[in-house]
Enzyme design. Structure first.
Site, PDB file in Angstrom:
ATOM      1  N   GLU A  86     -19.290 -49.837 -19.588  1.00  0.00           N
ATOM      2  CA  GLU A  86     -18.153 -48.933 -19.608  1.00  0.00           C
ATOM      3  C   GLU A  86     -18.646 -47.479 -19.576  1.00  0.00           C
ATOM      4  OE1 GLU A  86     -16.089 -49.435 -23.284  1.00  0.00           O
ATOM      5  OE2 GLU A  86     -14.744 -47.743 -22.973  1.00  0.00           O
ATOM      6  N   ASP A 124     -17.353 -50.569 -25.675  1.00  0.00           N
ATOM      7  CA  ASP A 124     -17.267 -50.132 -27.061  1.00  0.00           C
ATOM      8  C   ASP A 124     -16.396 -51.087 -27.874  1.00  0.00           C
ATOM      9  OD1 ASP A 124     -18.852 -47.826 -27.448  1.00  0.00           O
ATOM     10  OD2 ASP A 124     -17.479 -46.695 -26.147  1.00  0.00           O
ATOM     11  N   ASP A 130     -13.911 -50.483 -29.575  1.00  0.00           N
ATOM     12  CA  ASP A 130     -12.604 -49.891 -29.904  1.00  0.00           C
ATOM     13  C   ASP A 130     -11.511 -50.453 -28.994  1.00  0.00           C
ATOM     14  OD1 ASP A 130     -13.154 -48.790 -27.487  1.00  0.00           O
ATOM     15  OD2 ASP A 130     -13.468 -46.747 -28.233  1.00  0.00           O
ATOM     16  N   ASP A 166      -9.873 -49.159 -26.427  1.00  0.00           N
ATOM     17  CA  ASP A 166     -10.099 -48.992 -24.988  1.00  0.00           C
ATOM     18  C   ASP A 166     -11.139 -49.972 -24.482  1.00  0.00           C
ATOM     19  OD1 ASP A 166      -8.227 -47.059 -24.546  1.00  0.00           O
ATOM     20  OD2 ASP A 166      -9.589 -45.407 -25.041  1.00  0.00           O
TER      21      ASP A 166
END
Ligand code: TSJ
Length: 637
Positions: A427, A500, A502, A504
């Protein structure tokens, strides 16, 4: 009672000992999956009693100590003495391997596949197990300990109401066998019990979790697989209101099919035989699919929607946007295939074809407006397929799908041996840059993902192919796509999603998994997809740097340090903020990293999550990700 009762029957215990020595041979594995298998094993027996027509209610209880009770209101297992063994039928069933068919009170039926290996296997792998049979006003009881050793013979412990009949089995999985975990997952149990309730209309299955306050579900569907299809389409736009239902019976083999089209471009087709999910398909599925394609083509031709010179609609055209459940009940199923989930009985092909052809054709005749919607949907799919083929040919001619043409993006590895090659889908550009610096360039390829991945839930192949990120991924994988897909050409045996931890990151992960699930299913099924697990915390003390994945691990590690150690704990930065060395150290180095293999074990539940996450509305998605994060985790999403 003297505890040496069991010593009488050395031969019996040798059988159970064999199970304890090689549990994997009997229940597949001793992982969390194997643990849950014990429950399926016992539940199957209660479901068989329901199939025989004597039981309406099954209750499964997860007790506080992670022991399990399965209770049915059937006739109660036979309580007599077995002529062959000289033991009670109950002790025979619980201590002799493969006692199923031979020792029951006639017609003791097991389901096949991995299921139905027998109650004795569960007993062998339990610290303790208790059976209670309610019959003719008495409770017959027997307890086994330590891997199936009877504590005493079966005996009557108390009286009960004459009307009360049934069987209850309670057991505790042996932690010395199930070393990974003996903790049950509520959702895993709930999903399968719901499935069983769908597949056996009218059967009520209750699941109770005593580990948590008021956690309980009741599954009962009078519509059976019709309600199952309704659930599959719950988060989608159905093309027609009525769910089409066809059933029939021939030579003791029954076929039931329910279907409804939705406006998506994928199919959700699941088949079962004797309640077992036939992931690999088989003759029942082939017969129904063949009939679907044939009847739709006939109808389109007879009604001049398909002209004489037009190409016929393909099977894929006819299954676009199709939600379908096929349930076959067979007295003697033969399971084949790698995972023994493919129905092999050849006579079923014609029976399924005949039954479904007749019922489906009649439905189309009687419901011309629905028929028109379905045919139009298939015609559109056909046109899109032809357009996609052209698009693919064009991109190929332009050379876009040629590996040499995107060095800019893909940092390929030197090795050409797929079995040791890995590709990281990373990402963001900055994490991508660090990953390229920190990798082992011999075996590790890096593909930084810049733009948003196209949501393939809402796009057909032709549009997906016009998306640059997706084209790059397809090219890098080397397998081709659609009709040309070839798993043998996969260039990396580990495809590692690195995002990640998180919201997103999880969004991108789901988008990628949707892409893989829809367009590269065999890659997922073959176990080539992994998620990198960047650590959440770093603990430093002295010269030691320790990375951990979870809050619990962090606390555990700190506890393990000697009392006066000075330490420093920090939450890890996002992937993009790590330098090459950190990224290598924490997430990429094959000796240090933790990877999670992605499986589509429960394809149906995954499908539900995919469509919920990827469906029409954007807003509920974020909320869904956060509220269902633990659930998504179970599904390895
Ligand atoms: F297998 C098992 F012991 F684990 C088990 C069996 C576990 C549970 C929860 C239920 C059962 C079970 C077995 N429920 N109901 C039955 N039924 C019979 O075994 C049965 C009863 C009567 C007759 C008969 O012919 O009268 C035949 C059978 C096979």
């Amino acid at each position: 009672m003297p505890n040496d009762y069991s010593d009488n029957d050395i031969q019996v215990l040798e059988g159970l000992e064999a199970v304890r020595k090689r549990p994997g041979m009997y229940i597949g594995s001793t992982s969390e999956k194997g643990l849950h298998h014990l429950v399926w094993e016992i539940v199957d027996n209660a479901v068989d009693e329901a199939l025989a027509g004597y039981c309406d209610d099954i209750e499964v209880v997860i007790h506080k100590d992670n022991s399990i009770s399965v209770k049915d209101d059937g006739r109660g297992m036979p309580v007599g003495i077995n002529a062959k063994t000289g033991l009670s039928t109950i002790e025979t069933i619980f201590t002799i391997l493969h006692a199923g068919g031979k020792f029951g009170g006639g017609g003791y039926k097991v389901s096949g596949g991995l299921h139905g290996v027998g109650a004795s296997v569960v007993n062998a792998l339990s610290s303790w197990l208790e059976v209670r049979v309610y019959r003719e006003g008495e409770v017959h009881y027997q307890r086994f300990e330590n891997g199936g050793h009877p504590v005493e013979p079966m005996h009557v412990t108390e009286k009960c109401a004459k009307e009360r009949t049934g069987t209850t089995v309670t057991f505790k999985a042996d932690p010395t066998i199930f070393k990974e975990t003996t903790v049950y997952n509520y959702d895993t149990l709930a999903n399968r019990l719901r499935e069983l309730a769908f597949l056996n209309k009218g059967l009520r299955i209750i699941l109770i979790d005593e580990r948590e306050e008021e956690k309980k579900d009741t599954f009962c569907y009078n519509g059976g697989i019709i309600e199952y299809v309704a659930m599959l389409n719950k988060n989608k736009q159905a093309l027609h209101d009525d769910i089409i239902y066809v059933e029939g019976n021939e030579n003791g083999i029954s076929i039931e099919v329910a279907l409804q089209y939705n406006d998506s471009y994928n199919s959700s087709l699941y088949s079962f035989t004797n309640n077992i999910n036939t992931y690999e398909g088989g003759t029942h599925e082939d017969g129904v699919k063949f009939a679907l394609t044939k009847i739709i083509n006939n109808y389109a031709k007879n009604n001049k929607i398909l002209k004489d010179n037009d190409d016929s609609l393909t099977g894929d055209d006819c299954r676009e946007g199709l939600a379908m459940i096929i349930s076959c009940k067979h007295p003697d199923p033969q399971f084949e295939g790698q995972t023994k989930t493919k129905l092999g009985n050849s006579e079923v092909r014609k029976i399924a074809n005949d039954i479904f052809s007749e019922g489906f054709e009649r439905f189309l005749m009687e419901n011309p407006s629905v028929a028109k919607l379905i045919i139009e949907k298939c015609m559109t799919a056909s046109r899109a397929r032809i357009a996609a083929k052209k698009a693919r040919e064009m991109t190929r001619r332009k050379g876009d799908l040629d590996v040499t043409n995107f060095y800019g993006k893909l940092a390929d590895c030197k090795s050409k041996d797929a079995s040791i090659s890995e590709i990281f889908l990373v990402e963001g550009d900055s994490a991508g840059g660090s990953a390229i610096k920190g990798r082992d360039s011999m075996t590790q390829a890096i593909l930084p993902l810049r733009g948003k991945i196209l949501n393939v839930e809402k796009a057909r192949l032709d549009r997906a192919l016009s998306n640059e990120e997706i084209r790059t991924i397809i090219t890098a994988f080397g397998t081709g796509i659609g009709e040309e897909f070839n798993l043998d050409k996969l260039r990396y045996h580990k495809i590692i999603i690195m995002t990640d931890a998180d919201v997103d990151g999880s969004h991108i992960r789901v988008l990628l998994l949707t892409l893989f699930y829809r367009f590269f299913k065999p890659i997922v099924e073959a176990g080539h997809i992994y998620a990198a697990q960047p650590p959440l915390f770093v603990i430093k003390h002295g010269k030691t740097i320790k990375y951990v994945l979870t809050e619990e691990e962090k606390n555990e590690y700190i506890q393990s340090l000697s009392p006066n150690t000075k330490y420093d704990v920090a939450r890890m930065k996002g992937l993009g903020e790590m330098d090459a060395e950190e990224l290598n150290e924490t997430t990429m180095d094959i000796n240090k990293r933790v990877l999670r293999q992605i499986t589509v074990d429960d394809a149906i539940a995954a499908d539900e999550i995919f469509s919920k996450l990827m469906g029409e509305e954007v807003e509920p998605r974020r909320e869904f990700i956060s509220t269902n994060a633990p659930y998504a985790k179970n599904l390895d999403i």
